[in-house]
Scaffold this motif. Structure first.
Motif, PDB file in Angstrom:
ATOM      1  N   VAL A  94      44.397  31.207  36.304  1.00  0.00           N
ATOM      2  CA  VAL A  94      42.854  30.844  36.407  1.00  0.00           C
ATOM      3  C   VAL A  94      42.088  31.470  35.395  1.00  0.00           C
ATOM      4  O   VAL A  94      42.211  32.520  34.806  1.00  0.00           O
ATOM      5  N   PHE A 122      34.944  29.355  39.633  1.00  0.00           N
ATOM      6  CA  PHE A 122      35.888  29.754  40.675  1.00  0.00           C
ATOM      7  C   PHE A 122      35.657  28.600  41.897  1.00  0.00           C
ATOM      8  O   PHE A 122      36.850  28.270  42.505  1.00  0.00           O
ATOM      9  N   ALA A 128      40.815  26.076  38.730  1.00  0.00           N
ATOM     10  CA  ALA A 128      40.787  27.089  39.384  1.00  0.00           C
ATOM     11  C   ALA A 128      40.944  26.709  40.907  1.00  0.00           C
ATOM     12  O   ALA A 128      41.511  27.657  41.495  1.00  0.00           O
ATOM     13  N   CYS A 150      45.056  40.012  38.444  1.00  0.00           N
ATOM     14  CA  CYS A 150      44.729  39.422  36.740  1.00  0.00           C
ATOM     15  C   CYS A 150      44.659  40.631  35.818  1.00  0.00           C
ATOM     16  O   CYS A 150      45.598  41.311  35.992  1.00  0.00           O
ATOM     17  N   ARG A 156      38.846  37.479  39.116  1.00  0.00           N
ATOM     18  CA  ARG A 156      39.650  36.473  39.686  1.00  0.00           C
ATOM     19  C   ARG A 156      40.322  37.071  41.055  1.00  0.00           C
ATOM     20  O   ARG A 156      40.593  36.420  42.159  1.00  0.00           O
TER      21      ARG A 156
END
Length: 258
Positions: A94, A122, A128, A150, A156
């Motif tokens: 992501v 997001f 994402a 992450c 994230r």
């Protein structure tokens, strides 16, 4: 290892020496709005897994079966995860703030704007959504305790944990409190990097980059507002936006609830 044994190990594990933002997504068993609790020992969250041997084996003893890495390719290449014995590793990248934008930041206001864009992404960015959807589906359909992370375990990872807790029925104020715990757990790491910024870029740059290194209510609120604007409610975001089947979503919720 039985579920009761996993829970006992999880109760004892407070911190990892080599991953300061590692924790159980359930906290100490977060309450839900209907009087229930989130089950401990099911999902764990962390910053990058630059683990000592002892910490890697601690995760093995928790029974971790799967590790989901949400970092981008360059982050993984720079700091590959230390393998967790007995766990499979899956890369579900992501994007965060593009590195060229990070390098160009000049003011705290620019940093804040960049972080708000990350959190909108997001919800709005197709890549994402695909990664988060694959993550939730995997967590619903994979046996055993699982871990996602992450780099800092803040954005994230923080968004994923917030979504999971909200789906489980945890009240908004408790979800926010849990999200903000990153600022407590990662104090030493944050201070280390801000000191490096002061040393190499100048003390005046500390205020520029502080916003990038904290969890902030405004960030999480921006993502929730994006969900409401685009999908109306969280379940619709997960099913229609992330592509998680209703059956898998219900299975994930059931795993999380005592």
């Amino acid at each position: 290892m039985s579920e009761s044994q996993q829970g006992q190990v999880g109760e004892e594990l407070v911190r990892l020496a080599s991953a300061d933002n590692f924790r159980d997504v359930a906290g100490d068993g977060h309450p839900t709005t209907d009087g229930g609790r989130v089950r401990r020992g099911v999902l764990f969250r962390s910053n990058e897994l630059q683990l000592t041997d002892a910490d890697a084996h601690t995760l093995r003893d928790l029974g971790i079966t799967a590790v989901y890495d949400l970092r981008g390719d360059h982050e993984v290449e720079a700091h590959p995860d230390v393998p967790v014995p007995g766990a499979t590793w899956r890369h579900l990248p992501v994007g965060g703030i593009p590195m060229d934008r990070v390098a160009a930041l000049q003011t705290g206001e620019e940093s804040l704007a960049a972080m708000l864009d990350v959190y909108r992404g997001f919800v709005d960015h197709p890549g994402a959504r695909a990664a988060f959807g694959a993550l939730l589906t995997a967590m619903a359909t994979t046996d055993g305790p699982q871990l996602f992370h992450c780099t800092a375990g803040k954005d994230r990872t923080g968004w994923t944990a917030a979504v999971v807790l909200a789906l489980a029925g945890v009240p908004d104020d408790v979800v926010l409190e849990d999200y903000l715990l990153t600022n407590t757990f990662s104090t030493a790491t944050r201070e280390k990097y801000l000191a490096l910024i002061a040393e190499h870029l100048g003390p005046e740059k500390v205020a520029v980059y502080e916003a990038v290194m904290v969890a902030d209510e405004a960030y999480l609120r921006t993502a929730w507002d994006a969900v409401a604007a685009a999908y109306g409610d969280l379940r619709t975001y997960v099913v229609d936006g992330l592509g998680v089947s209703p059956a898998d979503l219900d299975a994930l919720i059931a795993r999380l609830r005592d």
